[in-house]
Design a protein around this motif. Structure first.
Motif, PDB file in Angstrom:
ATOM      1  N   UNK A  69       0.877  -1.171   0.000  1.00 32.36           N
ATOM      2  CA  UNK A  69       0.000   0.000   0.000  1.00 32.36           C
ATOM      3  C   UNK A  69       0.914   1.221   0.000  1.00 32.36           C
ATOM      4  N   UNK A  70       1.132   1.837  -1.169  1.00 32.48           N
ATOM      5  CA  UNK A  70       1.998   3.014  -1.209  1.00 32.48           C
ATOM      6  C   UNK A  70       1.341   4.186  -0.471  1.00 32.48           C
ATOM      7  N   UNK A  71       2.109   4.797   0.392  1.00 27.25           N
ATOM      8  CA  UNK A  71       1.623   5.939   1.172  1.00 27.25           C
ATOM      9  C   UNK A  71       2.645   7.059   1.050  1.00 27.25           C
ATOM     10  N   UNK A  72       2.179   8.275   0.978  1.00 26.08           N
ATOM     11  CA  UNK A  72       3.018   9.465   0.918  1.00 26.08           C
ATOM     12  C   UNK A  72       3.923   9.425  -0.320  1.00 26.08           C
ATOM     13  N   UNK A  73       3.297   9.266  -1.459  1.00 24.64           N
ATOM     14  CA  UNK A  73       4.018   9.282  -2.732  1.00 24.64           C
ATOM     15  C   UNK A  73       3.174  10.012  -3.764  1.00 24.64           C
ATOM     16  N   UNK A  74       3.842  10.671  -4.676  1.00 25.38           N
ATOM     17  CA  UNK A  74       3.124  11.362  -5.754  1.00 25.38           C
ATOM     18  C   UNK A  74       2.740  10.413  -6.876  1.00 25.38           C
ATOM     19  N   UNK A  75       3.333   9.221  -6.904  1.00 22.03           N
ATOM     20  CA  UNK A  75       3.093   8.267  -7.981  1.00 22.03           C
ATOM     21  C   UNK A  75       2.732   6.874  -7.462  1.00 22.03           C
ATOM     22  N   UNK A  76       1.612   6.726  -6.728  1.00 21.71           N
ATOM     23  CA  UNK A  76       1.271   5.396  -6.217  1.00 21.71           C
ATOM     24  C   UNK A  76       1.027   4.380  -7.333  1.00 21.71           C
ATOM     25  N   UNK A  77       0.453   4.812  -8.462  1.00 21.00           N
ATOM     26  CA  UNK A  77       0.203   3.904  -9.581  1.00 21.00           C
ATOM     27  C   UNK A  77       1.493   3.341 -10.159  1.00 21.00           C
ATOM     28  N   UNK A  78       2.513   4.170 -10.268  1.00 18.12           N
ATOM     29  CA  UNK A  78       3.809   3.728 -10.772  1.00 18.12           C
ATOM     30  C   UNK A  78       4.426   2.688  -9.828  1.00 18.12           C
ATOM     31  N   UNK A  79       4.333   2.931  -8.546  1.00 18.76           N
ATOM     32  CA  UNK A  79       4.873   1.980  -7.561  1.00 18.76           C
ATOM     33  C   UNK A  79       4.110   0.664  -7.632  1.00 18.76           C
ATOM     34  N   UNK A  81       2.506  -0.587 -10.252  1.00 21.22           N
ATOM     35  CA  UNK A  81       2.857  -1.283 -11.500  1.00 21.22           C
ATOM     36  C   UNK A  81       4.224  -1.943 -11.399  1.00 21.22           C
ATOM     37  N   UNK A  82       5.175  -1.258 -10.800  1.00 19.61           N
ATOM     38  CA  UNK A  82       6.501  -1.843 -10.599  1.00 19.61           C
ATOM     39  C   UNK A  82       6.407  -3.048  -9.680  1.00 19.61           C
ATOM     40  N   UNK A  83       5.628  -2.926  -8.611  1.00 21.22           N
ATOM     41  CA  UNK A  83       5.459  -4.050  -7.685  1.00 21.22           C
ATOM     42  C   UNK A  83       4.838  -5.250  -8.395  1.00 21.22           C
ATOM     43  N   UNK A  84       3.835  -5.017  -9.244  1.00 16.51           N
ATOM     44  CA  UNK A  84       3.186  -6.120  -9.967  1.00 16.51           C
ATOM     45  C   UNK A  84       4.187  -6.886 -10.833  1.00 16.51           C
ATOM     46  N   UNK A  85       5.159  -6.185 -11.395  1.00 16.88           N
ATOM     47  CA  UNK A  85       6.187  -6.847 -12.200  1.00 16.88           C
ATOM     48  C   UNK A  85       7.145  -7.667 -11.329  1.00 16.88           C
ATOM     49  N   UNK A  86       7.317  -7.242 -10.087  1.00 19.38           N
ATOM     50  CA  UNK A  86       8.286  -7.872  -9.184  1.00 19.38           C
ATOM     51  C   UNK A  86       7.658  -8.812  -8.176  1.00 19.38           C
ATOM     52  N   UNK A  87       6.337  -8.809  -8.101  1.00 24.06           N
ATOM     53  CA  UNK A  87       5.612  -9.475  -7.006  1.00 24.06           C
ATOM     54  C   UNK A  87       6.008 -10.921  -6.795  1.00 24.06           C
TER      55      UNK A  87
END
Length: 90
Positions: A69-79, A81-87
């Motif tokens: 759960x990305x918190x305090x970021x301007x780009x939660x969607x980018x994080x 998407x990156x996590x989905x590739x690395x999950x």
């Protein structure tokens, strides 16, 4: 609402903090208290600024989270998407 109701019980929270300021101690203590009340085990990681994608990939590889759960970021969607590739897949 209880921790079990929102499905966080038994999870972990990684707090990535940079250099300390005098006021951060109080804010961090409040955040740690809330995370514990939500049933999460908080861990504090000291970073020197922004986290780069290769550093994020290494962290995901070490921790192997099932969800983030990305918190305090301007780009939660980018994080996310990156996590989905690395999950981590079981």
């Amino acid at each position: 609402m209880h921790a079990r109701e929102i499905g966080l019980q038994g999870g972990i929270a990684l707090l990535m903090v940079s250099e300390h300021g005098a006021e951060e101690g109080v804010e961090e203590a409040v955040a740690l208290g809330w995370l514990r009340r939500l049933g999460l085990q908080p861990y504090r990681l000291r970073v020197s600024g922004h986290y780069y994608p290769h550093e994020f990939a290494r962290l995901v590889g070490l921790v192997k989270p099932r969800k983030i759960v990305p918190i305090h970021t301007e780009e939660p969607g980018l994080i996310l998407r990156l996590f989905e590739k690395l999950a981590y897949k079981e």
